[in-house]
Every structure is written in C-alpha cells, then in structure tokens.
Design a protein around this motif. Structure first.
Motif, PDB file in Angstrom:
ATOM      1  N   TRP A   1       0.833  -1.203   0.000  1.00 52.07           N
ATOM      2  CA  TRP A   1       0.000   0.000   0.000  1.00 52.07           C
ATOM      3  C   TRP A   1       0.871   1.257   0.000  1.00 52.07           C
ATOM      4  N   GLN A   2       1.953   1.237   0.766  1.00 58.70           N
ATOM      5  CA  GLN A   2       2.852   2.392   0.782  1.00 58.70           C
ATOM      6  C   GLN A   2       3.449   2.632  -0.596  1.00 58.70           C
ATOM      7  N   ARG A   3       3.824   1.557  -1.287  1.00 57.66           N
ATOM      8  CA  ARG A   3       4.366   1.696  -2.640  1.00 57.66           C
ATOM      9  C   ARG A   3       3.320   2.280  -3.586  1.00 57.66           C
ATOM     10  N   ALA A   4       2.102   1.810  -3.481  1.00 60.05           N
ATOM     11  CA  ALA A   4       1.042   2.274  -4.377  1.00 60.05           C
ATOM     12  C   ALA A   4       0.672   3.734  -4.117  1.00 60.05           C
ATOM     13  N   LEU A   5       0.615   4.117  -2.844  1.00 59.31           N
ATOM     14  CA  LEU A   5       0.213   5.481  -2.504  1.00 59.31           C
ATOM     15  C   LEU A   5       1.377   6.460  -2.464  1.00 59.31           C
TER      16      LEU A   5
ATOM     17  N   ALA B   1      -6.994  17.679   2.312  1.00 61.12           N
ATOM     18  CA  ALA B   1      -5.762  18.113   1.650  1.00 61.12           C
ATOM     19  C   ALA B   1      -4.925  16.916   1.208  1.00 61.12           C
ATOM     20  N   LEU B   2      -4.860  15.901   2.050  1.00 65.03           N
ATOM     21  CA  LEU B   2      -4.116  14.689   1.694  1.00 65.03           C
ATOM     22  C   LEU B   2      -4.759  13.987   0.502  1.00 65.03           C
ATOM     23  N   LEU B   3      -6.097  13.871   0.501  1.00 68.43           N
ATOM     24  CA  LEU B   3      -6.799  13.240  -0.613  1.00 68.43           C
ATOM     25  C   LEU B   3      -6.612  14.033  -1.905  1.00 68.43           C
TER      26      LEU B   3
ATOM     27  N   ILE C   1      -3.365   6.704   7.015  1.00 64.28           N
ATOM     28  CA  ILE C   1      -2.472   7.192   5.960  1.00 64.28           C
ATOM     29  C   ILE C   1      -1.885   8.503   6.465  1.00 64.28           C
ATOM     30  N   ALA C   2      -0.568   8.581   6.437  1.00 62.63           N
ATOM     31  CA  ALA C   2       0.131   9.765   6.925  1.00 62.63           C
ATOM     32  C   ALA C   2       0.630  10.585   5.736  1.00 62.63           C
ATOM     33  N   ASP C   3       0.987  11.832   6.011  1.00 62.39           N
ATOM     34  CA  ASP C   3       1.574  12.643   4.951  1.00 62.39           C
ATOM     35  C   ASP C   3       3.067  12.356   4.870  1.00 62.39           C
ATOM     36  N   ALA C   4       3.757  13.063   4.014  1.00 66.50           N
ATOM     37  CA  ALA C   4       5.188  12.811   3.813  1.00 66.50           C
ATOM     38  C   ALA C   4       5.997  13.065   5.093  1.00 66.50           C
ATOM     39  N   ASP C   5       5.474  13.911   5.990  1.00 64.86           N
ATOM     40  CA  ASP C   5       6.163  14.196   7.257  1.00 64.86           C
ATOM     41  C   ASP C   5       5.929  13.110   8.304  1.00 64.86           C
ATOM     42  N   GLY C   6       5.014  12.187   8.026  1.00 61.85           N
ATOM     43  CA  GLY C   6       4.734  11.101   8.959  1.00 61.85           C
ATOM     44  C   GLY C   6       3.577  11.374   9.892  1.00 61.85           C
ATOM     45  N   ARG C   7       2.927  12.532   9.777  1.00 59.64           N
ATOM     46  CA  ARG C   7       1.781  12.843  10.639  1.00 59.64           C
ATOM     47  C   ARG C   7       0.524  12.196  10.072  1.00 59.64           C
ATOM     48  N   ALA C   8      -0.223  11.496  10.907  1.00 60.22           N
ATOM     49  CA  ALA C   8      -1.449  10.826  10.471  1.00 60.22           C
ATOM     50  C   ALA C   8      -2.457  11.870  10.006  1.00 60.22           C
TER      51      ALA C   8
END
Length: 171
Positions: free
Chosen positions: A49-53, A115-117, A77-84
């Motif tokens: 899932w991490q690879r796909a997203l 924003a993440l979506l 699902i977290a953003d690039a900074d690792g925050r959920a």
C-alpha cells in the motif's frame, strides 16, 4: 485362528499415500492460514500500500474473506512528514486481472484529510502509469468532519453522499 500375511511393501505404500494425500496438504494449508494471520503478512500488505500510494500507511488488521479480496481494519495514511492525516476504520480491496476496487464503508473527512486526498488525486492524475489496472474507489458513507460542512449537509437533508471515483489504466 486364521493368519493373514502382510506385505511390508504394501504397508509402506499405504503410509506414503496417506502422508502425501492427507497430512502434507493439511500441514501446508494450516501453515498458509497461520501466515495470513501473521505480522509478516500484514507488514507485506502495508508495504504494498505504501508503494502504491507513495505515503506512509499503518494497517491494524488484514483479513481475506474470499479469494482476491483483502479486508483491512484500522488504516491510517500519513503525509510525507509522517503525521497521520486520514484514518479509515475499514476498507476492502478487491483485485482482479483488470481492476482494483477499493470500498470504504465510512469516511469522515476533516480539512487535513481533504488536503491529503487532494494531493493523492493530483499525484494519481499526474503519474497514472503507477497503476496497470483500472481503479474504482467507492465510499458508502462520506461526510465532512468540519462542523460547518456538517451543518450545511444537515440543512440540505443528509450527508455528502456516496462518492465513486473511476480511473482507467494507461497501459
């Protein structure tokens, strides 16, 4: 009393046939079932899932209700900074030769999750070659977690609806 001679070769053959047709398949199926319940398998699904997203993902549980279907529980699902940023209480991914179908029973979307979506959608559209199959995302019960959006939805008579997203593969 009657004496019945036994052939050792026939006994050995019967034992080998029993092992080959009964015990070995049972052990293999039991081992496979144990693997599907293990942390190793859950970690493998998380990595896929991490690879796909392209973002960090955490998965609480993985079930396989039928072939080609993964039911995931407590996904984050977290953003690039690792925050959920986005939490899904459950999701179901059905995979066929031509399609990926993601069903989300319930999604409450706050500003950070939206924003993440939006970022995921922009990335998905910009780099469509990441997916070799058609993708369908269905959300059964979607609503905004923002109080103003909830008030607007209540005034209009309900939730935000049941969004469905379809993307065609570029292969």
């Amino acid at each position: 009393r009657m004496f019945i001679p036994r052939s050792m070769a026939r006994l050995r053959l019967a034992r080998v046939v029993f092992l080959a047709l009964a015990l070995v398949p049972t052990a293999l199926i039991g081992g496979w079932a144990a693997y599907l319940r293990s942390g190793w398998h859950r970690n493998g699904v998380r990595i896929a899932w991490q690879r796909a997203l392209g973002l960090p993902v955490d998965i609480g549980t993985v079930e396989h209700p039928r072939p080609g279907v993964q039911r995931l529980g407590d996904c984050t699902i977290a953003d690039a900074d690792g925050r959920a940023r986005l939490t899904l209480p459950g999701a179901e991914l059905e995979t066929t030769d031509t399609e990926l179908r993601l069903r989300v029973p319930r999604l409450r979307c706050a500003g950070e999750a939206a924003a993440l979506l939006a970022m995921l959608a922009a990335d998905w559209l910009a780099r469509g070659e990441r997916f070799d199959r058609n993708c369908v995302i269905e959300i059964d019960d979607f609503d905004w977690a923002d109080a103003r959006a909830v008030d607007r939805a209540a005034a209009s008579g309900g939730s935000a609806g049941e969004p469905r997203v379809e993307c065609v593969a570029t292969t």
